[in-house]
Scaffold this motif. Structure first.
Motif, mmCIF file in Angstrom:
data_model
loop_
_atom_site.group_PDB
_atom_site.id
_atom_site.type_symbol
_atom_site.label_atom_id
_atom_site.label_comp_id
_atom_site.label_asym_id
_atom_site.label_seq_id
_atom_site.Cartn_x
_atom_site.Cartn_y
_atom_site.Cartn_z
ATOM 1 N N ALA A 284 0.851 -1.192 0.000
ATOM 2 C CA ALA A 284 0.000 0.000 0.000
ATOM 3 C C ALA A 284 0.882 1.235 0.000
ATOM 4 O O ALA A 284 1.885 1.295 0.721
ATOM 5 C CB ALA A 284 -0.921 0.011 1.215
ATOM 6 N N VAL A 285 0.506 2.221 -0.823
ATOM 7 C CA VAL A 285 1.235 3.482 -0.854
ATOM 8 C C VAL A 285 0.299 4.570 -1.347
ATOM 9 O O VAL A 285 -0.556 4.341 -2.203
ATOM 10 C CB VAL A 285 2.485 3.394 -1.763
ATOM 11 N N GLY A 286 0.428 5.755 -0.775
ATOM 12 C CA GLY A 286 -0.420 6.867 -1.190
ATOM 13 C C GLY A 286 -0.007 8.141 -0.486
ATOM 14 O O GLY A 286 0.748 8.117 0.495
ATOM 15 N N ALA A 287 -0.483 9.264 -1.006
ATOM 16 C CA ALA A 287 -0.172 10.566 -0.415
ATOM 17 C C ALA A 287 -1.333 11.506 -0.672
ATOM 18 O O ALA A 287 -2.071 11.358 -1.649
ATOM 19 C CB ALA A 287 1.120 11.125 -1.004
ATOM 20 N N ASN A 288 -1.506 12.462 0.201
ATOM 21 C CA ASN A 288 -2.563 13.452 0.002
ATOM 22 C C ASN A 288 -2.156 14.791 0.585
ATOM 23 O O ASN A 288 -1.302 14.881 1.474
ATOM 24 C CB ASN A 288 -3.876 12.979 0.629
#
Length: 411
Positions: A284-288
């Motif tokens: 899982a990987v993500g940015a906001n």
């Protein structure tokens, strides 16, 4: 006919923001009060969170059970929580029941019983919620990241700390309510099948008597670079990476939003493609882009194996550095398409519009229509986005990790 947005400032400091949504039979409301964990007294972190639950245990002429039954009879789906800077109350129901719902919510906020007998249960629920974090390392690393990245008292956990919550008394909660639940700078937003004058009359009737003075100002938010780690012998490493960005009031805000979507806006985004798909470094990987009071920050998460976690962070930072080297027209088009889809979905939901109106007014002292947002997004050109990325490189990182071994910014 276009949706209509209206703003009204009451004499007690409360602001009402409404948007009439044609042909809707639902109505949604959001209430924001400047009351969160940053205003907890030293040594009593968790007071605001306990209050946000305890306040529903009887109010006005209703006992705890009677109040819950009254809310249920209206078909009200509601949510309440305490954050870092604010406490919020939101709900959605049929527009014909809005008047009765606001009467009950006014009792809850202005006339809560805050009984000693019920306090024990509210405190116990708060302690159980904190204990549950031990089984949720992703949430735990998010809390650690804020403790590392933000300055005191903004870095206090919204849920509180176990040893401090145990010390909070009902008297502490009552004192907190009396001091911090004030109409000054409070916001009520209403969206759905209701006219402005109707909403204004309801708020005047139920909240016009709300009195209180302005809260003491908090220190300015500051971002801290650094490394933090909690040892955990699990099979995964959970990592949070944070760095400064810009606020929604900044002229380049929509460029920052688009850049965040190029970075992490779906399965075609750079982080998903490079870190997960091509290299298999994480599950899982993500940015906001997050708004933290009057500042903005990028917050990234990656879940990886202990053996690959250090490399995963290195690749993320490499991808951040590459943004200034160039962005393709296809990447920009995908980012715009994804954001437009989100706007369309928001336009179909009274609760999404109510939440957006309240947040807009909190951060901007104004509101944005969906058309204004879409036009601002569409107006950003590829050259402008590349120039923004080149002139605003990611830097001053704060990295927090939970796992068998510490992950570092510079291995």
């Amino acid at each position: 006919m276009l949706n209509r947005i209206n703003i009204h400032n009451f004499s007690n400091g409360l602001t009402l923001v409404t948007e009439q949504m044609s042909e809707r039979i639902s109505a949604s409301f959001d209430i924001i009060i400047k009351s969160g964990s940053a205003r907890d007294n030293d040594g009593l972190n968790g007071t605001a969170n306990i209050l946000s639950e305890h306040i529903f245990r009887g109010a006005g002429n209703y006992s705890n059970i009677e109040l819950n039954q009254a809310l249920d009879r209206l078909g009200l789906h509601y949510h309440n929580s305490a954050g870092i800077f604010t406490s919020s109350f939101s709900g959605v129901l049929t527009n014909s029941n809005l008047d009765q719902a606001l009467a009950l919510i006014a009792d809850i906020i202005l006339r809560p019983h805050l009984n000693d007998n019920e306090f024990v249960n509210s405190q116990a629920l708060a302690l159980q919620s904190i204990a549950s974090i031990e089984d949720d390392p992703r949430q735990k690393v998010s809390i650690l990241a804020k403790e590392t990245f933000l300055n005191h008292p903004m870095n206090r956990p919204s849920m509180g700390k176990m040893d401090e919550v145990e010390k909070v008394t009902c008297a502490d909660v009552k004192a907190y309510w009396q001091q911090n639940y004030t109409p000054v700078d409070a916001i009520i937003s209403i969206a759905g099948g209701i006219e402005f004058d109707q909403a204004k009359n309801m708020i005047e009737k139920y909240f016009g008597c709300w009195q209180g003075s302005e809260n003491q100002p908090l220190p300015e938010v500051e971002f801290n670079a650094g490394n933090s780690h909690i040892a955990n012998e699990g099979s995964q490493t959970h990592i949070s990476l944070a760095w400064p960005s810009i606020h929604i009031s900044h002229k380049d805000y929509y460029k920052a939003v688009l850049l965040a979507n190029v970075l992490s806006g779906g399965m075609g985004s750079r982080l998903f493609t490079e870190v997960r798909e091509k290299r298999g470094l994480c599950y899982a990987v993500g940015a906001n882009l997050s708004l933290i009071d009057n500042k903005g920050a990028m917050m990234a998460y990656v879940g990886s194996s202990p053996e690959k976690s250090q490399e995963a962070v290195s690749v993320i930072i490499d991808e951040l550095n590459k943004l200034g080297d160039g962005i393709s027209q296809d990447e920009l088009d995908r980012a715009k398409t994804g954001l437009r889809a989100s706007l369309i979905m928001q336009g179909e939901s009274s609760s999404a519009r109510s939440r957006s109106l309240a947040n807009d007014y909190y951060h901007l002292k104004n509101t944005r229509t969906l058309e204004e947002i879409e036009n601002a997004i569409n107006s950003v050109t590829l050259d402008e986005l590349i120039e923004y990325a080149r002139n605003n490189p990611a830097a001053d990182f704060s990295l927090s990790s939970i796992g068998p071994r510490q992950v570092k910014l510079q291995p």
